[in-house]
Design a protein around this motif. Sequence first.
Motif, mmCIF file in Angstrom:
data_model
loop_
_atom_site.group_PDB
_atom_site.id
_atom_site.type_symbol
_atom_site.label_atom_id
_atom_site.label_comp_id
_atom_site.label_asym_id
_atom_site.label_seq_id
_atom_site.Cartn_x
_atom_site.Cartn_y
_atom_site.Cartn_z
ATOM 1 N N GLY A 66 61.790 36.704 -121.538
ATOM 2 C CA GLY A 66 60.958 37.876 -121.324
ATOM 3 C C GLY A 66 60.838 38.221 -119.854
ATOM 4 N N MET A 67 60.678 39.505 -119.571
ATOM 5 C CA MET A 67 60.413 39.966 -118.214
ATOM 6 C C MET A 67 59.185 40.862 -118.235
ATOM 7 N N ILE A 68 58.292 40.649 -117.296
ATOM 8 C CA ILE A 68 57.175 41.560 -117.078
ATOM 9 C C ILE A 68 57.537 42.400 -115.869
ATOM 10 N N TYR A 69 57.573 43.729 -116.065
ATOM 11 C CA TYR A 69 58.076 44.635 -115.032
ATOM 12 C C TYR A 69 56.994 45.642 -114.656
ATOM 13 N N PHE A 70 56.737 45.760 -113.350
ATOM 14 C CA PHE A 70 55.685 46.641 -112.849
ATOM 15 C C PHE A 70 56.289 47.885 -112.197
ATOM 16 N N HIS A 71 55.846 49.044 -112.650
ATOM 17 C CA HIS A 71 56.345 50.312 -112.116
ATOM 18 C C HIS A 71 55.828 50.552 -110.703
ATOM 19 N N ALA A 126 52.401 34.283 -121.503
ATOM 20 C CA ALA A 126 52.609 32.844 -121.325
ATOM 21 C C ALA A 126 51.893 32.036 -122.400
ATOM 22 N N ALA A 127 50.713 32.480 -122.828
ATOM 23 C CA ALA A 127 49.969 31.769 -123.864
ATOM 24 C C ALA A 127 50.647 31.907 -125.219
ATOM 25 N N GLU A 128 51.229 33.063 -125.479
ATOM 26 C CA GLU A 128 51.895 33.308 -126.757
ATOM 27 C C GLU A 128 53.156 32.460 -126.903
ATOM 28 N N ALA A 129 53.892 32.289 -125.816
ATOM 29 C CA ALA A 129 55.154 31.555 -125.875
ATOM 30 C C ALA A 129 55.338 30.774 -124.579
ATOM 31 N N PRO A 130 54.612 29.667 -124.412
ATOM 32 C CA PRO A 130 54.600 28.968 -123.121
ATOM 33 C C PRO A 130 55.932 28.377 -122.709
ATOM 34 N N ASP A 131 56.827 28.130 -123.664
ATOM 35 C CA ASP A 131 58.103 27.498 -123.327
ATOM 36 C C ASP A 131 59.252 28.489 -123.206
ATOM 37 N N VAL A 132 58.962 29.759 -123.404
ATOM 38 C CA VAL A 132 60.005 30.779 -123.331
ATOM 39 C C VAL A 132 60.243 31.171 -121.880
ATOM 40 N N PRO A 133 61.492 31.236 -121.438
ATOM 41 C CA PRO A 133 61.773 31.622 -120.047
ATOM 42 C C PRO A 133 61.195 32.995 -119.722
ATOM 43 N N MET A 134 60.615 33.112 -118.538
ATOM 44 C CA MET A 134 59.963 34.342 -118.109
ATOM 45 C C MET A 134 60.501 34.773 -116.752
ATOM 46 N N MET A 135 60.570 36.094 -116.566
ATOM 47 C CA MET A 135 60.871 36.665 -115.266
ATOM 48 C C MET A 135 59.800 37.704 -114.950
ATOM 49 N N ILE A 151 53.486 34.676 -106.243
ATOM 50 C CA ILE A 151 52.840 33.848 -105.223
ATOM 51 C C ILE A 151 51.516 33.301 -105.732
ATOM 52 N N ALA A 152 50.739 34.149 -106.417
ATOM 53 C CA ALA A 152 49.419 33.736 -106.891
ATOM 54 C C ALA A 152 49.508 32.764 -108.057
ATOM 55 N N PHE A 153 50.366 33.079 -109.048
ATOM 56 C CA PHE A 153 50.324 32.376 -110.320
ATOM 57 C C PHE A 153 51.573 31.550 -110.625
ATOM 58 N N GLY A 154 52.610 31.671 -109.801
ATOM 59 C CA GLY A 154 53.883 31.052 -110.130
ATOM 60 C C GLY A 154 53.811 29.558 -110.351
ATOM 61 N N GLU A 155 52.972 28.880 -109.578
ATOM 62 C CA GLU A 155 52.892 27.422 -109.708
ATOM 63 C C GLU A 155 52.253 26.988 -111.024
ATOM 64 N N SER A 156 51.545 27.882 -111.715
ATOM 65 C CA SER A 156 50.965 27.560 -113.012
ATOM 66 C C SER A 156 51.796 28.136 -114.157
ATOM 67 N N LEU A 157 53.022 28.599 -113.845
ATOM 68 C CA LEU A 157 53.924 29.162 -114.848
ATOM 69 C C LEU A 157 55.231 28.369 -114.837
ATOM 70 N N PRO A 158 55.286 27.250 -115.527
ATOM 71 C CA PRO A 158 56.502 26.441 -115.497
ATOM 72 C C PRO A 158 57.716 27.131 -116.098
ATOM 73 N N SER A 159 57.491 28.169 -116.911
ATOM 74 C CA SER A 159 58.615 28.875 -117.522
ATOM 75 C C SER A 159 59.156 30.008 -116.652
ATOM 76 N N LEU A 160 58.565 30.237 -115.476
ATOM 77 C CA LEU A 160 59.002 31.329 -114.605
ATOM 78 C C LEU A 160 60.364 30.995 -114.004
ATOM 79 N N ILE A 297 62.523 34.713 -128.660
ATOM 80 C CA ILE A 297 61.122 35.105 -128.631
ATOM 81 C C ILE A 297 60.842 36.263 -129.562
ATOM 82 N N ALA A 298 59.617 36.322 -130.009
ATOM 83 C CA ALA A 298 59.132 37.440 -130.804
ATOM 84 C C ALA A 298 58.219 38.280 -129.931
ATOM 85 N N ASP A 299 57.843 39.448 -130.426
ATOM 86 C CA ASP A 299 56.948 40.315 -129.661
ATOM 87 C C ASP A 299 55.590 39.657 -129.507
ATOM 88 N N PRO A 300 54.895 39.876 -128.359
ATOM 89 C CA PRO A 300 53.571 39.302 -128.169
ATOM 90 C C PRO A 300 52.554 39.946 -129.095
#
Length: 302
Positions: A66-71, A126-135, A151-160, A297-300
Amino acid sequence: MALRSRYPLDPRRTGRPAPAALVETRDAIAGAVSPYTLAEGAMVAERTVGGVRCIVASPRQPALGGMIYFHGGGYRLGGPDRMAGFLSRLAADGGCRVIAPAYALAPENPYPAALHDAAAVIDAVAAEAPDVPMMIGGDSAGGGLAAACCIAFGESLPSLRGAVLLSPWLDLRVCADSFERCAPSDRLFSRESAQDAANSYLQGLPADAPLASPLLAGALDGMPSTLIIAGSAEVLIQDSIDFAARLAAQHIGVELSVIPHMQHVSPTLFPDLPSSARSLSAITRFMRERLNGTGLIADPQS
């Protein structure tokens, strides 16, 4: 899960009404036709993720991650709806479900409202699919928001697994020499518009706050391997160059691609340009490499 922030995250603040000219510009953008047609290999839907309205583009084949993308839009304009075609290309060609939040805009919702909305979406995914790779990715101000989230949250996101920053705005002090050097060539952004947008977003808070200006953050430990794409013609080019250098100096994998004569966020606006095709190809190649084909992954859930 509850995200842990490396830096203190200030509470939301009350902003001020948007001026009439800004409202008119927003309406014009909302009514404009998307420059990209929807990719045949992806499906696009509107969903609520973490309490935030999002546009979700999903590949028709099983997703690699999954990727979270900000406009972009200077934290005061735009939204994910008009980007649906571009997002569908990322999903189809990158083999990745792409979630684009309609985060709160300034001046009605000043800093750090956008960061709070971003955190809510990241936390829900991340809560829905904690082991799924994320970008995490974004363009212009959205690129700055993406970097701030890493920078803020990356260290608490092992799947990032990676970050994609397209023409990112990473320093709200608006002091890079490229604002002068590239002023004659940048047809979309300027020092004046950047300063207006920064003032609208910050509303009295310092521009050197690390989650407002990620270029100035001390440790970049939360940043994953990062792809940065920017154009040599844009006033924000120095932000990309300086951030890539800081990542490299802290031993974080980084690819910086400077496209000669490319305009600000051009790949999101002009799909027929050769530079846009090259940029999109580089982004989706990077996505597939970083996601590495692990995890379906499935949809959140809303």
